[in-house]
Each structure stands twice: as C-alpha cells, then as structure tokens.
Design an enzyme around this catalytic site. Structure first.
Site, PDB file in Angstrom:
ATOM      1  N   CYS A   1       3.153  -0.709 -23.415  1.00  0.00           N
ATOM      2  CA  CYS A   1       3.690  -1.542 -22.240  1.00  0.00           C
ATOM      3  C   CYS A   1       3.646  -3.016 -22.579  1.00  0.00           C
ATOM      4  O   CYS A   1       4.223  -3.776 -22.008  1.00  0.00           O
ATOM      5  CB  CYS A   1       2.776  -1.035 -20.842  1.00  0.00           C
TER       6      CYS A   1
HETATM    7  N1  COA Z   1       1.588  13.274  -3.845  1.00  0.00           N
HETATM    8  C1  COA Z   1       0.580  13.371  -2.923  1.00  0.00           C
HETATM    9  N2  COA Z   1      -0.832  13.279  -3.507  1.00  0.00           N
HETATM   10  C2  COA Z   1      -0.992  12.807  -4.675  1.00  0.00           C
HETATM   11  C3  COA Z   1       0.012  12.676  -5.498  1.00  0.00           C
HETATM   12  C4  COA Z   1       1.157  12.891  -5.303  1.00  0.00           C
HETATM   13  N3  COA Z   1       2.367  12.707  -6.250  1.00  0.00           N
HETATM   14  N4  COA Z   1      -0.666  12.346  -6.727  1.00  0.00           N
HETATM   15  C5  COA Z   1      -2.044  12.440  -6.562  1.00  0.00           C
HETATM   16  N5  COA Z   1      -2.274  12.874  -5.286  1.00  0.00           N
HETATM   17  C6  COA Z   1      -3.534  12.876  -4.542  1.00  0.00           C
HETATM   18  C7  COA Z   1      -4.528  13.109  -5.548  1.00  0.00           C
HETATM   19  O1  COA Z   1      -4.552  14.610  -5.606  1.00  0.00           O
HETATM   20  C8  COA Z   1      -5.926  12.710  -4.889  1.00  0.00           C
HETATM   21  O2  COA Z   1      -6.180  13.251  -3.778  1.00  0.00           O
HETATM   22  P1  COA Z   1      -7.769  13.666  -3.450  1.00  0.00           P
HETATM   23  O3  COA Z   1      -8.329  12.456  -3.141  1.00  0.00           O
HETATM   24  O4  COA Z   1      -7.995  14.765  -2.357  1.00  0.00           O
HETATM   25  O5  COA Z   1      -8.564  14.227  -4.621  1.00  0.00           O
HETATM   26  C9  COA Z   1      -5.314  11.466  -4.169  1.00  0.00           C
HETATM   27  O6  COA Z   1      -3.893  11.603  -4.121  1.00  0.00           O
HETATM   28  C10 COA Z   1      -5.745   9.996  -4.752  1.00  0.00           C
HETATM   29  O7  COA Z   1      -5.445  10.128  -6.280  1.00  0.00           O
HETATM   30  P2  COA Z   1      -5.688   9.001  -7.213  1.00  0.00           P
HETATM   31  O8  COA Z   1      -4.730   9.323  -8.573  1.00  0.00           O
HETATM   32  O9  COA Z   1      -6.783   8.377  -7.135  1.00  0.00           O
HETATM   33  O10 COA Z   1      -4.376   7.833  -6.642  1.00  0.00           O
HETATM   34  P3  COA Z   1      -4.416   6.407  -6.916  1.00  0.00           P
HETATM   35  O11 COA Z   1      -4.534   5.427  -5.526  1.00  0.00           O
HETATM   36  O12 COA Z   1      -5.422   5.642  -7.760  1.00  0.00           O
HETATM   37  O13 COA Z   1      -2.974   6.241  -7.205  1.00  0.00           O
HETATM   38  C11 COA Z   1      -1.598   5.581  -9.453  1.00  0.00           C
HETATM   39  C12 COA Z   1      -2.476   6.582  -8.499  1.00  0.00           C
HETATM   40  C13 COA Z   1      -1.555   6.181 -11.028  1.00  0.00           C
HETATM   41  C14 COA Z   1      -0.584   5.136  -8.803  1.00  0.00           C
HETATM   42  C15 COA Z   1      -2.651   4.284  -9.474  1.00  0.00           C
HETATM   43  O14 COA Z   1      -3.948   4.563  -9.989  1.00  0.00           O
HETATM   44  C16 COA Z   1      -2.264   3.453 -10.405  1.00  0.00           C
HETATM   45  O15 COA Z   1      -1.120   2.917 -10.552  1.00  0.00           O
HETATM   46  N6  COA Z   1      -2.757   3.043 -11.459  1.00  0.00           N
HETATM   47  C17 COA Z   1      -2.399   2.055 -12.679  1.00  0.00           C
HETATM   48  C18 COA Z   1      -2.399   2.867 -13.786  1.00  0.00           C
HETATM   49  C19 COA Z   1      -0.805   2.684 -14.492  1.00  0.00           C
HETATM   50  O16 COA Z   1       0.227   2.436 -13.575  1.00  0.00           O
HETATM   51  N7  COA Z   1      -0.722   2.710 -15.714  1.00  0.00           N
HETATM   52  C20 COA Z   1       0.616   3.041 -16.320  1.00  0.00           C
HETATM   53  C21 COA Z   1       0.499   2.066 -17.380  1.00  0.00           C
HETATM   54  S1  COA Z   1       0.166   0.307 -17.228  1.00  0.00           S
END
Ligand code: COA
Length: 378
Positions: free
Chosen positions: A161
């Site tokens: 990135c």
């Molecule tokens: N639809 C519905 N629920 C979903 C889902 C989807 N597509 N994907 C995950 N979930 C659920 C998970 O199963 C989890 O459920 P649980 O609490 O019952 O276990 C819950 O949502 C939370 O998941 P989590 O992965 O902790 O979500 P988050 O709030 O951290 O968001 C990202 C996920 C990836 C959007 C976020 O962590 C992020 O953007 N991180 C930055 C990393 C990034 O963008 N990197 C790219 C390179 S820079």
C-alpha cells in the site's frame, strides 16, 4: 528543455484512471450470500452432523460501519459477482498486445503528462510502483515507458500500500541528485486479482484503479505545482497483512489455490498497530521540517478504513478532521492500495491556495508507511 536544474523536486501533475464498472455493497453482499447458500447446501450433511461450520452471511451494514466503504470500481464486475467464479476474468492477451496493467497505467500517465503540458520524450524515467505486478518480467514500467514513447529507463517497485509514496521519494531523490529531471510514478492497482472474494472478513475491502504522479525538477515544472518539502519512509516487519503468492509455489502444486496465496490480514491488529505508528511518524516528520502539524491545510491519507483515517487525522491536527481537511475517496473506490492517497490528492487539491501545505501519506503491508509533505506554488 534547457532550464538550469535546481535539484528541488516538485509534483507537476497527477493522473487518474477509474474503471467504468462499480460494485455496490448490496450487489457484493447478494453475491457472497448466494455463494454461502450454495456452499452450505453442498455441505448440508456435514454441517448437520457438526463436522463442518455453515458459512455465515455478509452484511451491508457491517461493511459500511466497519470500513466506510460503500462501493468499489473493478475491471471485471460480472465474473467477480458470479457466485460460481468470484474472481476477475480478464482475457489473456498475446505478448505483442499491451498488457492490461500497463494499459490502465498508461491511461493515468497520459492524463498526468497532459495536465503538466509535458511531452513523453521529455520524461527521463518511469517507476511502476504497485502492490502486485501482473508478471515477473519484463518490468511493467518498461512496457509503460515503451507505450508512452519515453526514452530513458523504468523499473518496478512493490512496497504494498505504500508503493506510491516510496515511488515519489525515489523519484524525488533522482531529481535531488540530478540523475533525472522528470519522472513518472505510475500505480496501476488491479487489487481485485489478489482479493479473496469468498472471504467474508475481507471480501469488501479492495477496488481497482490506476494513478500517476509526475515528479520533476522545479526548473521545468509548470507554473502551478506542488513543492515537495520533505519525504520520509518507514518499514517494520509484520505478518498481519500477508500474501504468499509467488513463483516458488509451483514446487507445491497442491497449495497454489489456497487462500494464503491471496490477501490475508488480521484487520483488528493492523488497525491498532498502524494508527499510532503512522500518527507518530507524521508528527516527527513535521517537526523535522519545522512545520506545525496542526496547520496542515489538507491530509490526503491512505484509503483503507474511515475509522483509521479519523484517528490519524485527529492526532495530527489536534481536532476531529472535517471532510475538507481529510477527504475520503474510499467510500466509492474502496481500498485501492498504493493509489488511495494519490486519488485523494488528485481529486481534492485544486481549491487550495498558493502557500498552503498538505500531506500525502500511505501505510499498509510490511508494515510500510510513507509521508510526502507538499506546498502549493501557483
Ligand atoms: N459481514 C458481517 N459481519 C462480519 C463481516 C461481514 N462481511 N466480516 C466480519 N464480520 C463479523 C466478524 O465475524 C466479527 O464477529 P464476532 O464479533 O461475532 O466474532 C465482527 O464482525 C467483528 O469483526 P472484526 O474483524 O473484528 O471487524 P472490525 O470492526 O475490526 O473491521 C476491518 C474489520 C477489516 C474493516 C477493520 O479491522 C480494518 O479496516 N482494519 C484495517 C486494516 C486494513 O484496512 N488493512 C488493509 C491494508 S492497509
């Protein structure tokens, strides 16, 4: 061009290619859920016997709340949305045809050259800076160079990135050293090819695009340009964003199709570890350059997650950033890897006044992060 060179690098112009097709969250989730239904029906017995877990549905609300992404442009919408395929299907081209990655890079580059009033023959180098190359060699950059009619040199660089900001510093260093007067940094990002569209945790993240940045010696730049005040790069090894695809995989043909040969991340850890690292890096760099970070007129941040950008911008500016201070493009583009901060810069810099300072900043796999502080000259 006969001007006496200054060794001071500037951004003369940028270019953007946006694929015509776009996928909304609703379309994406409908496709994923159809895939989940098919998968669960095919494994119904094992699921009923407790030997396998049913795939849960994805949700539009989750995607928008967790990431801020509402849609993403892609190069191959129908195949990505087809629950039987769920990956781009770009027809293979013969070796004597322009490859697709070069094609979109050339489109962005042509726009940058046009905006700068620069003829291709006056460019000295092309860097193709992107997170995935479509082949090992010959370099994408050399193909782009050839298609544009540039006499000089080109090479590929991949810092995930952060590729574009690492490319800008590399280009700026050529100008500083007097080794080039005009360098194109091209970032064609066909991220849909390395995204696992069957993985509910990440299927919504990426989008396709291409950007170009023309870095030049101030002596030859158009009257309106952006002075590069300083560039800074940082890397810290982490497995939290990883893609194991590579040519050594062919030694293990049984594993080549597995999910770890695509983008995999620990999203929460990335969020928690990268935000403080990047905010501190920006503040340190502002201090080094004698700039007041709170006076930065606009932040063009990497476009991965709206929440990450909100936190970083707050730490830099000392208050909640407005859309004007830290514009968002990931709502319609998704995460476009290295191109994200450049799209934000390209679309949101015309209204700034001469003397305004801004920051282009990227961060991502590696971990890697890059900052480019700029000041408008007009
Ligand atoms: N639809 C519905 N629920 C979903 C889902 C989807 N597509 N994907 C995950 N979930 C659920 C998970 O199963 C989890 O459920 P649980 O609490 O019952 O276990 C819950 O949502 C939370 O998941 P989590 O992965 O902790 O979500 P988050 O709030 O951290 O968001 C990202 C996920 C990836 C959007 C976020 O962590 C992020 O953007 N991180 C930055 C990393 C990034 O963008 N990197 C790219 C390179 S820079």
């Amino acid at each position: 061009m006969t001007a006496t060179l200054t060794g001071r690098p500037v951004i003369s112009a940028t270019g953007l290619f946006t694929p015509a097709e776009s996928i909304t969250n609703a379309e994406l989730v409908a496709s994923f859920n159809a895939f989940a239904d098919r998968h669960n029906a095919a494994h119904a017995e094992a699921i009923a016997a407790g030997e396998a877990e049913a795939l849960p549905y994805s949700s539009v609300e989750f995607i928008e709340k967790a990431s801020g992404i509402k849609a993403r442009h892609v190069m191959s919408k129908a195949a990505i949305l087809d629950p039987e395929t769920m990956c781009p299907r770009l027809p293979e081209r013969a070796n004597d045809e322009l490859s697709v990655m070069a094609e979109i890079g050339v489109a962005a580059a042509r726009q940058a050259l046009e905006r700068a009033g620069r003829k291709p023959e006056d460019v000295d180098a092309v860097l193709c800076a992107a997170s995935n190359m479509q082949r090992a060699y010959p370099a994408m950059a050399i193909e782009i160079q050839q298609a544009l009619g540039i006499d000089g040199f080109g090479f590929d660089m991949n810092v995930a990135c952060s590729s574009a900001t690492f490319g800008i510093q590399t280009a700026a260093d050529y100008v500083r050293a007097g080794n080039a007067r005009s360098v194109l940094v091209v970032s064609p990002e066909i991220t849909s090819g390395h995204l696992n569209w069957r993985d509910r945790d990440s299927h919504f993240i990426f989008g396709d695009v291409a950007t170009a940045v023309l870095v030049e010696d101030a002596a030859i730049a158009p009257a309106e340009h952006w002075e590069i005040l300083g560039t800074r790069l940082k890397t810290v090894f982490s497995n939290n964003i990883r893609n194991n695809f590579g040519f050594l995989n062919r030694a293990h043909p049984e594993s080549t199709g597995s999910a770890d040969k695509l983008f995999v991340q620990e999203g929460r850890k990335v969020f928690k570890e990268v935000v403080p690292m990047v905010a501190q890096m920006i503040l340190d760099e502002a201090t080094r350059l004698g700039l007041d970070p709170a006076a930065t007129r606009r932040l063009w941040l990497h476009q991965a997650n709206a929440g990450m950008n909100r936190l970083i911008a707050h730490k830099v500016l000392g208050h909640e950033a407005s859309e004007d201070e830290s514009p968002t493009v990931l709502d319609t583009y998704g995460n476009t890897s290295s191109a994200g901060s450049i799209i934000a810069f390209h679309k949101h810099n015309d209204d700034l006044a001469a003397g305004d300072t801004g920051l282009i900043c990227s961060f991502g796999a590696g971990y890697s992060a890059g900052t480019v502080f700029v000041r408008k000259v007009a």
